[in-house]
Design an enzyme around this catalytic site. Structure first.
Site, PDB file in Angstrom:
ATOM      1  N   ASP A  15      17.470 150.676  21.835  1.00 54.03           N
ATOM      2  CA  ASP A  15      17.529 150.635  20.368  1.00 54.03           C
ATOM      3  C   ASP A  15      16.595 149.565  19.807  1.00 54.03           C
ATOM      4  O   ASP A  15      16.019 149.744  18.727  1.00 54.03           O
ATOM      5  CB  ASP A  15      18.961 150.368  19.898  1.00 54.03           C
ATOM      6  CG  ASP A  15      19.218 150.883  18.488  1.00 54.03           C
ATOM      7  OD1 ASP A  15      18.372 151.620  17.972  1.00 54.03           O
ATOM      8  OD2 ASP A  15      20.257 150.538  17.913  1.00 54.03           O
ATOM      9  N   CYS A 245      15.568 148.657  11.307  1.00 51.34           N
ATOM     10  CA  CYS A 245      16.294 149.762  10.723  1.00 51.34           C
ATOM     11  C   CYS A 245      15.258 150.652  10.054  1.00 51.34           C
ATOM     12  O   CYS A 245      14.590 150.214   9.116  1.00 51.34           O
ATOM     13  CB  CYS A 245      17.320 149.246   9.716  1.00 51.34           C
ATOM     14  SG  CYS A 245      18.204 150.581   8.908  1.00 51.34           S
ATOM     15  N   ASN A 254      19.503 145.107  15.852  1.00 56.88           N
ATOM     16  CA  ASN A 254      20.909 144.953  16.227  1.00 56.88           C
ATOM     17  C   ASN A 254      21.285 143.480  16.145  1.00 56.88           C
ATOM     18  O   ASN A 254      20.422 142.608  16.119  1.00 56.88           O
ATOM     19  CB  ASN A 254      21.121 145.425  17.683  1.00 56.88           C
ATOM     20  CG  ASN A 254      20.759 146.878  17.879  1.00 56.88           C
ATOM     21  OD1 ASN A 254      19.643 147.191  18.250  1.00 56.88           O
ATOM     22  ND2 ASN A 254      21.700 147.752  17.616  1.00 56.88           N
TER      23      ASN A 254
HETATM   24 MG    MG Z   1      21.241 151.414  16.515  1.00 51.43          MG
END
Ligand code: MG
Length: 305
Positions: A15, A245, A254
């Site tokens: 991520d 994001c 994160n």
């Molecule tokens: Mg995520």
């Protein structure tokens, strides 16, 4: 008396990196995983099995796993969006598969071309395939599902607790033992964390819950605190707070693993991490990405020193 353990799933190599502009080679990404493991990570999202056309940062997922031979006590997770991705993971040494799903039709259709109902069908097909393959040689990787946009959707707006309860119940009914609730765009607050955790438990009392927070709007650690207070013992984090994001330009990623480890260890929990080694890994990946880590601990250092 031993301290209560909170398990942190490191998601920086997946991520984190997939939301960074700089594209790193599979070799560097495998090195990143090993450095995080040396710092204490036991469960790591190592790669995403998506088409590189859509996420060039995750190209060469097979090569990342090939550079990480299985090791006792370490679990490398491959993330998938559909059955094709699942089949790709099966051909690697990944210990776990995480199926990404969305709490909303809007995000599901944009992110993977599937409505919520179609995503549940997709997951059911994967689960059925696993049942058919039972008894075949080689242990199948364990399976978890992540539900994105639990605290808000960039397309559909607010997401209700009922919506989350319903979908979590449907996923648990398929036999998925761990379900992650993700605040994909960092829209949550600690009080709504309590509510969504309660909602998930109401329909999936036996599933292990895992929480995934983004610090897009500075509520990440407060949300993690609320999750732990609600009794959740598995949290995602990315070292250095890397990532971002996609719906909030300039946002951090994160919650940073080192900030979470610091907070939890100060609070009397055990995480199994070596904070200094983690900060070192955070600086290392910052150099690779050409930007310093956004985490507080990488700037301020630990206390006491
Ligand atoms: Mg995520």
């Amino acid at each position: 008396m031993s301290r209560p353990f909170i398990q942190i799933v490191e998601v920086g190599p997946r991520d984190g990196l997939q939301n960074e502009k700089t594209v790193l080679s599979p070799e560097v990404r495998a090195d990143f995983v090993r450095r995080l493991e040396a710092a204490g990570a036991r469960r790591i999202e190592a790669a995403s099995f998506v088409h590189p056309k859509y996420v060039p940062q995750m190209a060469g997922a097979e090569e990342v796993l090939a550079a990480l031979p299985k090791e006792a006590g370490r679990s490398r997770i491959g993330l998938v969006l559909n059955g094709r991705g699942y089949d790709r993971v099966l051909a690697t040494s990944a210990d776990e598969v995480n199926v990404a799903m969305s709490a909303t039709n809007g995000f599901g259709l944009k992110n993977q071309g599937l409505s919520v109902d179609q995503q549940v069908e997709m997951l059911a097909a994967i689960v059925a395939g696993r049942a058919n393959a039972e008894g075949e040689p080689g242990a199948a990787p364990s399976l978890s599902a992540t539900l994105s946009c639990v605290w808000g959707c960039p397309f559909d707006g607010e997401v209700s607790a009922d919506q989350v309860a319903d979908l979590v119940g449907r996923i648990a009914a398929l036999g998925v033992a761990e379900i992650a609730l993700a605040d994909t765009i960092g829209a949550g607050d600690p009080w709504s964390v309590t509510k969504k955790v309660e909602a998930a438990r109401s329909t999936a009392p036996h599933a292990a819950l895992r929480l995934h927070f983004h610090d897009t709007r500075n509520t990440g650690l407060a949300n993690a605190y609320a999750g732990v207070e609600a009794g959740v013992t598995i949290l995602d984090a990315s070292v250095g707070g890397i990532g971002g994001c996609p719906f909030a330009p300039g946002a951090t990623g994160n919650i940073a693993t080192e900030d979470l480890v610091y907070m939890l260890e100060r609070g009397g929990f055990d995480t199994g991490y070596d904070l200094d080694a983690l900060i070192e890994a955070s600086r290392w990946i910052g150099e690779k990405l050409g930007k310093p880590a956004s985490s507080a601990l990488s700037r301020a250092g630990r206390f006491p020193r």
